[in-house]
Scaffold this motif. Sequence first.
Motif, PDB file in Angstrom:
ATOM      1  N   ILE A  32       1.257 -12.101  -3.787  1.00 40.95           N
ATOM      2  CA  ILE A  32       1.726 -11.294  -2.657  1.00 40.95           C
ATOM      3  C   ILE A  32       3.054 -10.622  -3.001  1.00 40.95           C
ATOM      4  O   ILE A  32       3.257  -9.437  -2.733  1.00 40.95           O
ATOM      5  CB  ILE A  32       1.839 -12.172  -1.400  1.00 40.95           C
ATOM      6  N   ILE A  33       3.958 -11.389  -3.658  1.00 37.01           N
ATOM      7  CA  ILE A  33       5.243 -10.799  -4.055  1.00 37.01           C
ATOM      8  C   ILE A  33       5.009  -9.606  -4.971  1.00 37.01           C
ATOM      9  O   ILE A  33       5.598  -8.536  -4.795  1.00 37.01           O
ATOM     10  CB  ILE A  33       6.113 -11.853  -4.772  1.00 37.01           C
ATOM     11  N   SER A  34       4.104  -9.777  -5.959  1.00 37.84           N
ATOM     12  CA  SER A  34       3.918  -8.681  -6.925  1.00 37.84           C
ATOM     13  C   SER A  34       3.295  -7.465  -6.253  1.00 37.84           C
ATOM     14  O   SER A  34       3.656  -6.333  -6.566  1.00 37.84           O
ATOM     15  CB  SER A  34       3.088  -9.150  -8.112  1.00 37.84           C
ATOM     16  N   ILE A  35       2.370  -7.697  -5.308  1.00 37.90           N
ATOM     17  CA  ILE A  35       1.785  -6.553  -4.602  1.00 37.90           C
ATOM     18  C   ILE A  35       2.867  -5.818  -3.809  1.00 37.90           C
ATOM     19  O   ILE A  35       2.939  -4.588  -3.833  1.00 37.90           O
ATOM     20  CB  ILE A  35       0.639  -7.015  -3.679  1.00 37.90           C
ATOM     21  N   CYS A  36       3.744  -6.593  -3.136  1.00 37.58           N
ATOM     22  CA  CYS A  36       4.822  -5.965  -2.361  1.00 37.58           C
ATOM     23  C   CYS A  36       5.696  -5.101  -3.261  1.00 37.58           C
ATOM     24  O   CYS A  36       6.024  -3.959  -2.927  1.00 37.58           O
ATOM     25  CB  CYS A  36       5.688  -7.018  -1.679  1.00 37.58           C
ATOM     26  N   PHE A  37       6.072  -5.644  -4.437  1.00 44.63           N
ATOM     27  CA  PHE A  37       6.940  -4.885  -5.333  1.00 44.63           C
ATOM     28  C   PHE A  37       6.249  -3.602  -5.791  1.00 44.63           C
ATOM     29  O   PHE A  37       6.873  -2.544  -5.871  1.00 44.63           O
ATOM     30  CB  PHE A  37       7.342  -5.727  -6.541  1.00 44.63           C
ATOM     31  N   THR A  38       4.946  -3.702  -6.103  1.00 42.49           N
ATOM     32  CA  THR A  38       4.237  -2.494  -6.536  1.00 42.49           C
ATOM     33  C   THR A  38       4.241  -1.449  -5.425  1.00 42.49           C
ATOM     34  O   THR A  38       4.482  -0.258  -5.687  1.00 42.49           O
ATOM     35  CB  THR A  38       2.779  -2.847  -6.907  1.00 42.49           C
ATOM     36  N   VAL A  39       4.005  -1.887  -4.182  1.00 42.62           N
ATOM     37  CA  VAL A  39       3.976  -0.934  -3.071  1.00 42.62           C
ATOM     38  C   VAL A  39       5.338  -0.270  -2.909  1.00 42.62           C
ATOM     39  O   VAL A  39       5.443   0.955  -2.780  1.00 42.62           O
ATOM     40  CB  VAL A  39       3.542  -1.648  -1.776  1.00 42.62           C
ATOM     41  N   VAL A  40       6.414  -1.097  -2.969  1.00 41.36           N
ATOM     42  CA  VAL A  40       7.756  -0.526  -2.804  1.00 41.36           C
ATOM     43  C   VAL A  40       8.055   0.460  -3.936  1.00 41.36           C
ATOM     44  O   VAL A  40       8.612   1.538  -3.698  1.00 41.36           O
ATOM     45  CB  VAL A  40       8.810  -1.653  -2.761  1.00 41.36           C
ATOM     46  N   VAL A  64      -1.682  -1.984  -8.747  1.00 42.76           N
ATOM     47  CA  VAL A  64      -1.454  -3.358  -8.288  1.00 42.76           C
ATOM     48  C   VAL A  64      -1.902  -4.346  -9.356  1.00 42.76           C
ATOM     49  O   VAL A  64      -1.205  -5.302  -9.686  1.00 42.76           O
ATOM     50  CB  VAL A  64      -2.195  -3.613  -6.957  1.00 42.76           C
TER      51      VAL A  64
END
Lengths: 354, 312
Positions: free
Chosen positions: A331-339, B137
Motif C-alpha cells: 500500500i505504501i509503494s502504491i501511494c508513493f507511485t500515485v503521488v 505501480v
Amino acid sequence: MSDSSETPNVAEASGEAQEGIDTGSPLAGFANRLLKPLRDFVKADTPGRIDKAGKAALILPTMASTLIIILILGFLWYEATPIFLDPSGGPGIIVSPTWDPNRNLYGIAIFIVGSFLCTGIAIGIAVPLGVSGAIFLSEFCPMRLRTLIKMIMEMMAAIPSIVYGLWAYVVMVPYIRNVMAPELQSNLLTSWMPWFQGSTNGLSLLAGGLILAIMLLPTVVTITSDALLTVPRTLREASLALGATQSETARKIVLSAALPGVGAAIVLSLGRAVGETMAILMVTGNSLQIPYTLFDTTYVMTSIITNQLGYAFVFPLWRSALFAVALILLIISICFTVVAKLFIRWGMKTRGYI
Amino acid sequence: MSDEGQSIFSNRFLFLREWITNVKQSRRHLADFLFKAALTAIVVIIIAPFFLIVFQVASIGFWQVFGTGRGQGIEFFLTFPGVGLEGGIRNAIVGTVELVVLASAVGIPLSVLGAVYINEYARSGLVRNIVEFTSDVLAGIPSIVIGAFGFTFLASFLNLGMGVLAGSLTLAFMMIPTVLRTTQEALRAVPMSLREGSLALGATKWSTTWNVTMRAAFPGLVTGVLLAIGRIMGETAPLIFTAGNSLSVPTELVGSGSWVASIPYTIWAYISDPREYLQAKAHGAALGLMLMVLAVTVVANLISRKVTRRLV
C-alpha cells in the motif's frame, strides 16, 4: 479458385439476410452487434483475418500487468486477513510494539518505525546531495564530463543491491565500528549529542541509512537533472541578463521551475527506499528493538519478511502477520507511485503539455 | 623568444587572473564561486562509492577469478561447490541463466504485445491509462513483496512448488513494466508517416505493425529488454521463497528436483558464512555478477544512444 470466389458471396448473402431480420427488436440488434465482427472475420481474406484475430489476441497480454496487480492485491489481502480478524491480532498490531510469535504477539510497530527511520536518514542524505549533484550536471558541467558522469550514474543504478549489501557489510560496517563511532563519541563537538551515544558493533541504523542513501543517489540525480534540463533556456537567459550570477540563476530560477520534477524524484526514491531489501537486511543488525541512537541496531519491514517467511509458512497466524507487513509495504509503494505521478502531472501542467 | 614564451605563459593562466578578478569583484561573485566549488565536491562524493565498491569487489574477487588454487580461476566458473563448498559456482551461474531465459520467454512477449496493443490499437484513452498506471505501480512494488506473492500464488496456490518455474515466473512479473514502458516509448518515437505509407500501400494494420513499425522500433525494444534483464539478474529477494537454493543444476521443471541456485542468492549465502574462503568466493561471484550486469547495461546504453542520434 472456384472455392475462394464462392465463399465471400455466401457470407455476404447471409449477412444481408440477418441485417434484414433484426430491424426493430433491440435483442436482435444486440445479437447483430456481437455477430458483426464474426461476420466481418468470415468475410475477410487471409491477411484481413490475421489482422482481426491478432487484434483480439493482443488484449490478453495487454491486461497482464493489470491482472498481476489485482492478483497481488487479492492474494496479499487473502493471506493477511486471518491476523486482522483474530482476537490476538486485529488492526491494533500496527501500533503494538511486541513481536513474539511464540507468545502469539504480532505487533509490527517496531518494523514500521525502523523502516521509516532508515528511509528518513537515507532521504535526508540523498536528497540534498542528489539535487546539488543534479544542479552541477545540468548547469555547470561541461558536456563531455556530463556524459561520463551520467554513464557512471547508470552503472551505479544497475549494480545489484546484493553487491551494495556486500560492500556495506565488508567495508562500511567495520568502518563505523572502528573509526566513525569512536571518532564521533570522543570528539568534544559531537560526543554530547544523544543520537551518537551507545556502543556499537557497526551493524546499525546509521549503516542502513548510509547504504540506502548511496543506492538512492543515482535515481535522485538522474531524475532531477532530467527535470532541470527541460527548463526552458529563455528563463536562464532572462535571469542572467538581469545580472544574476550563475549560481543564483541555478538556485532561484531553474530549481524552482523544476520543482515538480524534484518532487517526483524524491517520492520515487522514497518508494525505492522503503522497499529495499537485501542491502538493508545485511547491515542493520536485525534485533527487535526501537532504535534510540544512530548506532543502535534496528529491524525493517522488508527484513522481517525475508528472515521469517521461510519458517512461518506452517503457522497460519505468524505467516498471516508477515503477509500483513507485505500488504502495508504494497500500500505504501502504491501511494508513493500515485503521488509521484501527480507530481509529474503537475510538472507537465506548468509546461503546458496538458 | 623570451617575449613569446612569456605571452604564452600569461595566456595560459589568463583564465586564472580573470577568475581572481571575478571572485574579488563582489560578495555575490565569491558566493557564486563557493557554490560551484561545493557542487563539484558533492559530485565527487556521489560517484566515489561506485569506485570504492568496484575496487573492493575486484581486489578480493580478482584472485577467485584469475587465481590457480582449488575452485579458483576457470574452475570457479566450471565446477560445482562440492564438499564444504570449496569448488566453484557453476550451479549459480547455470541457475541464473536458466531463470533469466525462462523469465524472458514469458515476460518479453507479454510486455511487448501489451505495448503494441496500447500504442497501436487501443482507441480509448482509458485502456492506455489503466495499463500505464498499473505497470508503473508494478514497477514500484518492493521486490520482497513480489517474492512473497510468488510464494503464495505460484508456489502454494498453483501448486508449482519452489523451483525454477516459480522463480522465473516471479522474475517475469518484475520484468513486465520495464519492457512495456520502453517498448511503448520506442513505438511512440516511430514517425506516423512510416505507418501511413505502409497503410496507403494496402497493408493491413497487423502487417504494418509487425513489418514496419516494430522494425523501426526494434533497437528501442532491445534496449528495454537488456535493461530489464540486467535488473532481474541481480535480484535476490524475489528468489528466496520461489526458487530455493541448490548445489547442483535443476533436473525437472516442477517438484523437489527443480530447486535452483542463483548468483545473488549464492553471494548472500556465502557472505553470511563465517568461513574465510567463502567470503572470498562471495567477492568473486559479486565480481562476476557485476561484470555481467554492467556489460548488459552498457550495451543497452550504447544501442539507445545510437538510436537517439539517428532519430535526431
